[in-house]
Design a protein around this motif. Structure first.
Motif, short mmCIF file in Angstrom:
data_model
loop_
_atom_site.label_atom_id
_atom_site.label_comp_id
_atom_site.label_asym_id
_atom_site.label_seq_id
_atom_site.Cartn_x
_atom_site.Cartn_y
_atom_site.Cartn_z
N GLU A 33 2.27 1.61 -3.50
CA GLU A 33 1.23 2.06 -4.41
C GLU A 33 0.95 3.55 -4.24
N ALA A 34 0.97 4.03 -3.00
CA ALA A 34 0.75 5.46 -2.75
C ALA A 34 1.85 6.30 -3.39
N HIS A 35 3.09 5.83 -3.33
CA HIS A 35 4.19 6.55 -3.98
C HIS A 35 4.05 6.51 -5.50
N GLU A 60 0.83 -1.21 0.00
CA GLU A 60 0.00 0.00 0.00
C GLU A 60 0.86 1.26 0.00
N SER A 61 1.94 1.23 0.76
CA SER A 61 2.86 2.37 0.79
C SER A 61 3.49 2.59 -0.58
#
Length: 98
Positions: free
Chosen positions: A66-68, A63-64
């Motif tokens: 993907e956020a980047h 998730e981290s």
């Protein structure tokens, strides 16, 4: 030897013509530089033939990452698709994650 919890291969595939990709290269390179500075990316480069790119990343979670990736101009402008594969780095070159 400390191995990060999550290591990823990000496979980018271009979905537009190369001239359209080239228009977004400066912003994409700036994005890559920021991710290297933050310690997120370990290696990256264009595929041969030039149909996309590959990024090796280490992140706290998918998730981290993907956020980047959502901040990449390639993503923002819809010019590339991303496939993310997580794997366990059981072995690696010494200092690869430093």
């Amino acid at each position: 030897m400390t191995i990060p919890k999550s290591v990823f291969v990000v496979d980018l595939n271009y979905v537009v013509t190369l001239p359209e990709i080239d228009a977004h290269i400066p912003g994409h390179v700036e994005f890559l530089d920021q991710c290297y500075e933050a310690g997120l990316f370990l290696a990256s480069g264009a595929k041969i033939p030039r149909t996309g790119g590959v990024i090796i990343a280490s992140a706290p979670s998918r998730e981290s990452l993907e956020a980047h990736l959502a901040q990449d101009p390639f993503h923002i402008n819809g010019v590339a698709e991303y496939k993310i594969t997580e794997f366990q780095a059981k072995k690696h070159k010494p200092n690869f994650f430093d």
